[in-house]
Design a protein around this motif. Structure first.
Motif, PDB file in Angstrom:
ATOM      1  N   GLU A 238     -16.713   8.499 -43.062  1.00 44.29           N
ATOM      2  CA  GLU A 238     -17.991   8.799 -42.408  1.00 44.29           C
ATOM      3  C   GLU A 238     -18.514   7.573 -41.659  1.00 44.29           C
ATOM      4  OE1 GLU A 238     -20.289  10.040 -45.728  1.00 44.29           O
ATOM      5  OE2 GLU A 238     -19.380  12.047 -45.841  1.00 44.29           O
TER       6      GLU A 238
ATOM      7  N   GLU B  80     -16.347   6.925 -38.518  1.00 38.47           N
ATOM      8  CA  GLU B  80     -16.649   7.914 -37.487  1.00 38.47           C
ATOM      9  C   GLU B  80     -18.011   7.613 -36.843  1.00 38.47           C
ATOM     10  OE1 GLU B  80     -16.650  12.786 -36.955  1.00 38.47           O
ATOM     11  OE2 GLU B  80     -16.309  11.874 -38.919  1.00 38.47           O
TER      12      GLU B  80
ATOM     13  N   ASP C 143     -17.612   4.987 -34.385  1.00 36.14           N
ATOM     14  CA  ASP C 143     -16.589   5.310 -33.387  1.00 36.14           C
ATOM     15  C   ASP C 143     -15.455   4.276 -33.400  1.00 36.14           C
ATOM     16  OD1 ASP C 143     -15.423   6.815 -31.386  1.00 36.14           O
ATOM     17  OD2 ASP C 143     -16.398   5.700 -29.770  1.00 36.14           O
TER      18      ASP C 143
ATOM     19  N   PRO D  90      -7.730  10.090 -33.141  1.00 42.91           N
ATOM     20  CA  PRO D  90      -8.525  10.411 -34.338  1.00 42.91           C
ATOM     21  C   PRO D  90      -7.894  11.464 -35.246  1.00 42.91           C
ATOM     22  CG  PRO D  90      -9.925  10.299 -32.393  1.00 42.91           C
ATOM     23  CD  PRO D  90      -8.503  10.229 -31.903  1.00 42.91           C
TER      24      PRO D  90
ATOM     25  N   GLN E 284     -11.148  12.491 -43.930  1.00 41.34           N
ATOM     26  CA  GLN E 284     -12.444  13.164 -43.980  1.00 41.34           C
ATOM     27  C   GLN E 284     -12.723  13.836 -45.317  1.00 41.34           C
ATOM     28  OE1 GLN E 284     -12.342  15.652 -40.512  1.00 41.34           O
ATOM     29  NE2 GLN E 284     -12.848  13.981 -39.108  1.00 41.34           N
TER      30      GLN E 284
END
Length: 415
Positions: free
Chosen positions: A288, A291, A294, A300, A307
């Motif tokens: 998290e 992400e 970025d 990705p 995840q």
């Protein structure tokens, strides 16, 4: 040194053949030849714990001696390094006897030393004949045959694993990293990946460069506790620095982000965890954060497994390895279930589906594995991601089985 993989009808004949090869390698040359291998007398001497022990001592010797050149082979006797040295052979043999008798992994390795005039042995230096730690019989005689006693194999394995999870916390994580990589890459077949006896489908990487990669990475792990494990930005900078060190070590500029990311994130998850099951929650938290900032710009989709905290690895891959105790079958199990983005990118969806189908059907059919390997190599298929996940699986296997012992050592060292 270009070393030919040896074959023979029996392990005794193979060992005799190797002696003549070793002598011919140093004939009419100055300096010394050190031949480093395992002392495991059981079946399947290519097993990962034996290779890990040999790797570990080889890295220590790399720091100790000025190696003129080195090479390796991986045959029925397992992983063996051939090291050409300028130092006096008598002194080298004396050093190796000290390793065998006093190093925590000394029981697990065997070293032969030659110069152009003779083979240096324990008896030529006035030492007693070396006995096997378990049977208390001469090691050389034991290794000429195959020991099938499961207690012997279990004792050897547990002693090597005991070394991995002992020491300061930096060393333990470094040991676990090396164990994961050695287990995943030092095996009989690679199914398109490089290994000790096969080139693989990536022209920029081979097993010799892999050895440099592991050495550079393990050295960097020793400073992992100086990184703020609660900051994804600090973790990212650490990963970038590790990748840069690896690129300099292997002398190329290809990306090592994925393999460094996946293996290091497991170590950071372990550091932050309050229990083995909590590692997956920590990994999900990292995902998290990465992400949000970025930071996963290099395809990705490759990091999609992050995840959910790598739940497939925890719930499927690690239990499979622990139940079946086969690195090769676990590799195929992962290949059958994981959407390897490296295959998808370079070979396309049909190739990925074909590899998954074949892997699923051949997981336990060892006699068919060479056919799958040939299919992958002929099609330049490169299961990089699945092999990296195999390394992660082997790391987590050790972490899960020794979690409390390692964490207790960590907690003790924090005071």
């Amino acid at each position: 040194m270009n070393i030919v993989q040896l074959t023979s009808e029996s392990i005794r004949e193979l060992r005799q053949k190797r002696v003549s090869i070793m002598k011919s390698m140093i004939d009419d040359q100055d300096g010394s030849l050190l031949v480093l291998g395992g002392s495991f007398a059981g079946d399947d001497r290519q097993r990962n714990v034996v290779s890990y022990a040999v790797f570990t001592i080889f890295f220590e010797l790399w720091e100790r001696f000025n190696m003129e050149s080195w090479s390796y082979t991986f045959d029925a006797e397992g992983l063996i390094f051939y090291i050409k040295l300028e130092e006096d052979a008598k002194g080298i043999k004396d050093t190796m006897i000290h390793y065998e008798d006093h190093h925590p992994l000394g029981f697990a390795i065997d070293a032969e030393v030659y110069c152009k005039n003779q083979a240096w042995t324990r008896s030529s230096l006035g030492y007693a004949e070396r006995l096997d730690e378990y049977y208390k019989t001469p090691l050389k005689e034991l290794m000429d045959d195959i020991v099938e006693d499961p207690k012997y194999i279990d004792n050897y394995t547990k002693r090597v694993e005991g070394y991995i999870v002992k020491g300061d916390k930096q060393t333990i994580l470094s040991n676990i990293l090396v164990y994961g990589y050695v287990s995943a890459f030092t095996k009989q077949l690679g199914f398109g990946m490089y290994g000790p006896n096969y080139k693989g489908s990536n022209d920029q990487m081979n097993f010799e460069k892999f050895i440099h990669l592991v050495r550079a990475y393990k050295d960097e792990v020793h400073r992992i506790f100086s990184v703020n494990s609660n900051s994804v930005l600090d973790i990212y900078h650490f990963q970038e620095e590790v990748q840069s060190k690896i690129q300099r070590a292997v002398l190329n500029q290809q990306s090592y982000q994925y393999t460094v990311f996946m293996t290091s994130i497991v170590m950071f998850g372990f550091i932050n965890s309050r229990g083995y099951a909590d590692i997956t929650k920590q990994i999900k938290k990292f995902a998290e954060g990465f992400e949000h900032h970025d930071l996963l710009k290099e395809d990705p989709k490759r990091y999609g497994i992050m995840q959910n905290g790598m739940r497939e690895v925890f719930n499927q891959y690690v239990p499979f390895l622990q139940k079946n105790k086969s690195i090769m079958s676990t590799q195929l199990y992962i290949m059958s279930r994981h959407d390897d983005q490296a295959i998808l990118l370079h070979n396309g969806e049909q190739a990925l589906l074909k590899v998954q189908f074949l892997s699923k059907n051949l997981i336990f059919k060892e006699d068919k594995w060479p056919e799958l390997d040939k299919f992958c190599t002929s099609g330049y298929i490169y299961p990089h991601d699945a092999t990296t996940l195999l390394a992660v699986t082997c790391m987590l296997d050790i972490m899960q089985r020794y979690y409390l012992k390692i964490k207790m050592l960590f907690d003790t060292q924090n005071y």
